[in-house]
Design an enzyme around this catalytic site. Structure first.
Site, short mmCIF file in Angstrom:
data_model
loop_
_atom_site.label_atom_id
_atom_site.label_comp_id
_atom_site.label_asym_id
_atom_site.label_seq_id
_atom_site.Cartn_x
_atom_site.Cartn_y
_atom_site.Cartn_z
CG ASP A 39 2.30 0.40 -1.18
OD1 ASP A 39 3.12 1.33 -1.16
OD2 ASP A 39 1.22 0.41 -0.56
CG ASP B 68 -2.00 6.28 1.27
OD1 ASP B 68 -1.14 6.22 0.37
OD2 ASP B 68 -2.19 5.37 2.10
C1 GLA Z 1 -0.17 2.42 1.24
C2 GLA Z 1 -0.83 2.71 -0.10
C3 GLA Z 1 -2.32 2.57 0.04
C4 GLA Z 1 -2.65 1.17 0.51
C5 GLA Z 1 -1.92 0.85 1.81
C6 GLA Z 1 -2.05 -0.61 2.20
O1 GLA Z 1 -0.50 3.37 2.19
O2 GLA Z 1 -0.49 3.99 -0.56
O3 GLA Z 1 -2.97 2.85 -1.17
O4 GLA Z 1 -2.29 0.25 -0.49
O5 GLA Z 1 -0.54 1.13 1.69
O6 GLA Z 1 -1.32 -0.95 3.31
#
Ligand code: GLA
Length: 512
Positions: free
Chosen positions: A276, A336
């Site tokens: 990520d 997200d």
């Molecule tokens: C980001 C990702 C999410 C999750 C969070 C965790 O927002 O896009 O899917 O993994 O981080 O902190």
């Protein structure tokens, strides 16, 4: 008798003493806000969420940096002084500027500060204390490798299926939760329906040991034992990290330890990595993402253990064009998802143009499922499942598998819809018709069949009429309703009409 050299000595001594006095004075009483300040908030898992304010006060002006979780701001504006000040921090996140504001004042030895995410929020109050100089500083930027093609790891010939902890549990995930979710995956029949990956998202990490090995925090006492347990159930274990020094939740990332972490994951028995971007944005530009992601792609491929590589960088830089080049098996195409109709549909119905980039081993990822998390209706969750299947999207359940209703389970393990998602041709579907809030999408399947999904995005039920001839669907003889599991009469000529509930779907499989 005073000789010239003795005079010189005395003068030198006086000058030295003078400058020492000056030095001591400036060490003892700089402008009071100057220095490195830290707030440590207990994450209750043996780690701390830290905020560092590295400040330099010159009269009424305060400059410096603020580092909090994955963010690193430069102070761009300030007003006031020790008795009351306001700081504005600014950082670039890709092409967008992010800002943060702190208000504060010095009270004794403590820097009392408050911040809020949005103007309408209640401020979060904190007291920062002095920290050693350099603590919490951003590491230097490591050089990036030249681009090359990372070989295909041969995994994920169909979109990965499993579960991920984030949507439901966020930071509340721990060893016991993962074990009981694995148990539920088996007892519910989900494993047998194809859901095999149990993926731990952010917040499992602690710091590193003296050799630089990544440590788990108190919530995960023994990752190897957990992997053994998950494997004993016929399931696979996934984990999460960031190419930056910090993850999105502010935990330890893989920056500068990519190969070492890949080795650790392999030794633990990890089968899947979600990687990520978050913390990397403070060191690298979006344009440098491909090289950054390639580092971990190479590192994973060097391991004897097959590890699915999931890129999470919110669909920036047209990742679908280079995700496979860095060894990615899937790549997030959006920000997200939330458990809300507007979020799910905004993402899902926007994937049309990405269809050409999906293929066996390399998938567009419109984010994890929200099915069963409670804020959408069952019709909406059926739309979610159908749309993700048409999109050849990874199916990563994001709900609490230990307590779902039979209706939610039935949506998740609808074998006929899953078969569409997992079709071995690996062709992502596309929109073929739209009239206002009604849409028809199709997906070409192996064996000459086709999946057809009729969606009603309206707030009221709607009759959708499809003319097979117009959509070149008139050569099919058989049709099956994939939600009621019944045959449907398919007119080769004329019309096919169906009334679809608000936010609902009709999903068919047509064959010759
Ligand atoms: C980001 C990702 C999410 C999750 C969070 C965790 O927002 O896009 O899917 O993994 O981080 O902190």
């Amino acid at each position: 008798m005073k000789t010239p050299s003795r005079i010189l000595l005395v003068i030198t001594a006086i000058t030295l003493l003078g400058s020492m006095a000056l030095f001591v004075r400036s060490e003892q009483s700089p402008e009071p806000l100057t220095g490195n300040w830290v707030v440590r908030t207990d994450n209750k898992d043996g780690t701390f969420r830290t905020t560092y304010l590295n400040l330099k006060q010159e009269g009424q002006k305060i400059t410096g940096t603020i580092r909090v979780t994955q963010f690193f701001y430069r102070i761009s504006e300030s007003t006031g002084g020790p008795d009351g000040f306001t700081l504005t921090g600014s950082m670039m996140d890709g092409k967008n500027e992010r800002k943060v504001q702190y208000e504060g004042k010095l009270v004794g030895d403590g820097l009392h500060i408050s911040t809020r995410r949005r103007p309408q929020d209640n401020p979060t109050q904190m007291v920062a204390v002095r920290a050693p100089a350099g603590e919490g500083a951003m590491p230097a930027r490591n050089p990036l490798p030249a681009l090359h093609k990372v070989a295909d790891n041969g995994l994920a010939r169909t979109p990965p299926m499993g579960w991920n902890s984030w949507n439901k549990f966020a930071s509340r995930v721990d060893d016991a939760t993962v074990r009981t979710i694995a148990d539920a995956m088996v007892s519910s029949g989900m494993r047998d329906a194809g859901y095999v990956y149990i993926n731990i998202d952010d917040t499992w990490e602690a710091g590193r040991d003296a050799q630089g090995n990544i440590q788990t925090n108190k919530k995960f006492p023994d990752m190897k034992a957990l992997a053994d347990y998950v494997h004993s159930k016929g399931l696979k274990l996934g984990i999460y990290s960031s190419p930056g020094p910090n993850t999105c939740a502010g935990y330890e990332g893989s920056y500068g330890h990519e190969e070492q972490d890949a080795r650790t994951y392999a030794a633990w028995g990890i089968d899947y990595l979600k990687y990520d971007w978050c913390g990397a944005r403070n060191l690298y530009t979006d344009e440098e993402m491909q090289a950054v992601y390639q580092i971990m792609g190479d590192a994973l491929l060097k391991q004897k253990r097959p590890i699915v590589y999931s890129l999470c960088q919110y669909g920036r830089q047209d990742v679908w064009k280079w995700g496979a080049e860095v060894g990615g098996n899937l790549w997030r195409t959006t920000g997200d998802i939330r458990d809300a109709w507007d979020s799910m549909t905004r993402i899902g119905f926007n994937q049309n143009d990405l269809a050409p980039y999906a293929k066996p081993g390399h998938w567009n990822d419109p984010d994890m499922l929200e099915i069963g998390n409670g804020a959408m209706s069952n019709d909406e969750y059926k739309t979610h499942m159908s749309l993700w299947a048409i999109l050849a999207a990874p199916l990563l359940a994001g709900n609490d598998l230990r307590s779902m209703t039979p209706e939610i389970l039935a949506i998740l393990i609808n074998k006929e819809v899953i078969a569409v998602d997992q079709d071995k041709l690996g062709k992502q579907g596309q929109r073929v018709w739209q009239a206002g809030e009604q849409e028809i999408w199709t997906r070409q399947l192996s064996g000459g069949a086709i999946a057809v999904a009729l969606f009603n995005r309206a707030n009221v039920e709607a009759k959708v009429t499809l003319r097979p001839g117009d959509l070149k669907l008139n050569s099919f003889r058989k049709a099956r309703d994939l939600w009621s599991h019944q045959a449907v009469t398919w007119p080769s000529d004329g019309e096919y009409s169906v009334v679809i509930p608000s936010h609902g779907v009709m999903m068919l499989k047509l064959s010759k």
